[in-house]
Design a protein around this motif. Structure first.
Motif, PDB file in Angstrom:
ATOM      1  N   GLY A  58       1.035  -1.409  -0.070  1.00  0.00           N
ATOM      2  CA  GLY A  58      -0.014   0.099  -0.862  1.00  0.00           C
ATOM      3  C   GLY A  58       0.558   1.042  -0.221  1.00  0.00           C
ATOM      4  N   LYS A  59       2.284   1.365  -0.319  1.00  0.00           N
ATOM      5  CA  LYS A  59       2.678   2.400   0.043  1.00  0.00           C
ATOM      6  C   LYS A  59       4.098   2.326  -1.119  1.00  0.00           C
ATOM      7  CE  LYS A  59       1.361   4.433   4.014  1.00  0.00           C
ATOM      8  NZ  LYS A  59       0.781   5.019   3.351  1.00  0.00           N
ATOM      9  N   TRP A  60       4.424   3.673  -1.413  1.00  0.00           N
ATOM     10  CA  TRP A  60       5.529   3.514  -2.566  1.00  0.00           C
ATOM     11  C   TRP A  60       7.264   3.850  -2.083  1.00  0.00           C
ATOM     12  CZ3 TRP A  60       7.483   8.281  -1.505  1.00  0.00           C
ATOM     13  CH2 TRP A  60       6.837   9.528  -1.440  1.00  0.00           C
ATOM     14  N   GLY A  61       8.180   3.532  -2.527  1.00  0.00           N
ATOM     15  CA  GLY A  61       9.359   3.652  -1.739  1.00  0.00           C
ATOM     16  C   GLY A  61       9.778   5.056  -2.574  1.00  0.00           C
ATOM     17  N   THR A  62      11.179   4.883  -2.297  1.00  0.00           N
ATOM     18  CA  THR A  62      11.981   6.540  -2.339  1.00  0.00           C
ATOM     19  C   THR A  62      13.303   5.318  -3.241  1.00  0.00           C
ATOM     20  OG1 THR A  62      12.809   6.696  -0.886  1.00  0.00           O
ATOM     21  CG2 THR A  62      10.635   8.166  -1.713  1.00  0.00           C
ATOM     22  N   LEU A  63      13.954   5.798  -3.621  1.00  0.00           N
ATOM     23  CA  LEU A  63      14.929   4.956  -5.149  1.00  0.00           C
ATOM     24  C   LEU A  63      16.078   6.680  -5.227  1.00  0.00           C
ATOM     25  CD1 LEU A  63      15.724   5.802  -8.615  1.00  0.00           C
ATOM     26  CD2 LEU A  63      13.683   3.645  -7.700  1.00  0.00           C
ATOM     27  N   ARG A  64      17.364   6.282  -5.866  1.00  0.00           N
ATOM     28  CA  ARG A  64      18.040   8.163  -5.849  1.00  0.00           C
ATOM     29  C   ARG A  64      18.405   7.238  -7.843  1.00  0.00           C
ATOM     30  NH1 ARG A  64      22.759  10.034  -6.523  1.00  0.00           N
ATOM     31  NH2 ARG A  64      22.919  12.382  -5.990  1.00  0.00           N
ATOM     32  N   LEU A  65      18.031   8.097  -8.381  1.00  0.00           N
ATOM     33  CA  LEU A  65      18.681   8.038  -9.917  1.00  0.00           C
ATOM     34  C   LEU A  65      18.954   8.829 -10.498  1.00  0.00           C
ATOM     35  CD1 LEU A  65      17.321   6.089 -11.686  1.00  0.00           C
ATOM     36  CD2 LEU A  65      15.223   8.246 -12.863  1.00  0.00           C
ATOM     37  N   THR A  66      20.310   8.647 -11.145  1.00  0.00           N
ATOM     38  CA  THR A  66      21.598   8.981 -11.259  1.00  0.00           C
ATOM     39  C   THR A  66      21.555   8.852 -12.859  1.00  0.00           C
ATOM     40  OG1 THR A  66      22.997   9.232  -9.447  1.00  0.00           O
ATOM     41  CG2 THR A  66      23.633   9.366 -11.372  1.00  0.00           C
ATOM     42  N   THR A  67      21.013   9.881 -14.258  1.00  0.00           N
ATOM     43  CA  THR A  67      21.035   9.870 -15.111  1.00  0.00           C
ATOM     44  C   THR A  67      22.478  10.736 -15.939  1.00  0.00           C
ATOM     45  OG1 THR A  67      19.832  12.005 -15.088  1.00  0.00           O
ATOM     46  CG2 THR A  67      18.860   9.686 -15.185  1.00  0.00           C
ATOM     47  N   THR A  68      22.492  10.549 -17.215  1.00  0.00           N
ATOM     48  CA  THR A  68      23.162  11.135 -17.942  1.00  0.00           C
ATOM     49  C   THR A  68      22.459  12.741 -18.231  1.00  0.00           C
ATOM     50  OG1 THR A  68      24.637   9.435 -18.269  1.00  0.00           O
ATOM     51  CG2 THR A  68      25.171  11.217 -19.684  1.00  0.00           C
TER      52      THR A  68
END
Length: 162
Positions: A44-54
């Protein structure tokens, strides 16, 4: 007797507050060396992530923290930019350079991004809708369709040699 639909769209805080909240979140992540600010999705909940893009113009590495859900081995996020009109820079970067790094609670993963389409998009949007009841109303504030971004794992060199 009511004449027409006069329901108000769900409340959103002012844009500057949304931007400030995400800036504070990124600051806490940096200040604590990544030990604070990321979490796994739960029922019932989303998570968080750190996304590193170019960066599409600079070629520099750019980091952003985004909400996500899991779909098997894939990570799924929405290119929503705090429900602002413009596409988020990280999504524009991924369209130019689809390979990225996703930092999760359990470690780093190399991923390749793509937009979900057709039935897959409808299925994933429906999953997000169960977590965010006002998703359609918020998305309706944007002039274009909100992309459902699928981050597929890229096998590492050691996986490929096995």
């Amino acid at each position: 007797m009511p004449t027409g639909d006069r329901t108000k769209p769900p409340w959103l805080p002012p844009r500057r507050f949304i931007r400030l909240a995400w800036s504070v979140h990124r600051g806490l992540y940096r200040a604590f060396g990544g030990r604070v600010g990321l979490w796994k999705p739960r029922k019932g909940k989303w998570g968080t992530l750190r996304l590193t893009t170019t960066g599409r113009r600079t070629g520099r590495q750019r980091g952003v923290i985004v909400a996500y859900i899991e779909d098997g081995p894939r990570l799924v996020t929405l290119a929503m930019n705090g429900w602002g009109e413009a596409e988020p820079a990280w999504w524009l970067n991924l369209q130019a350079h689809p390979e990225a790094a996703a930092d999760l609670v359990g470690g780093r993963r190399t991923v390749r991004a793509r937009a979900a389409t057709g039935e897959e998009r409808a299925r994933l949007w429906s999953r997000w809708r169960t977590l965010e009841p006002h998703l359609d109303a918020h998305a309706g504030r944007r002039p274009s369709e909100t992309a459902v971004v699928v981050l597929e794992p890229v096998p590492s060199d050691t996986d490929a040699r096995r």
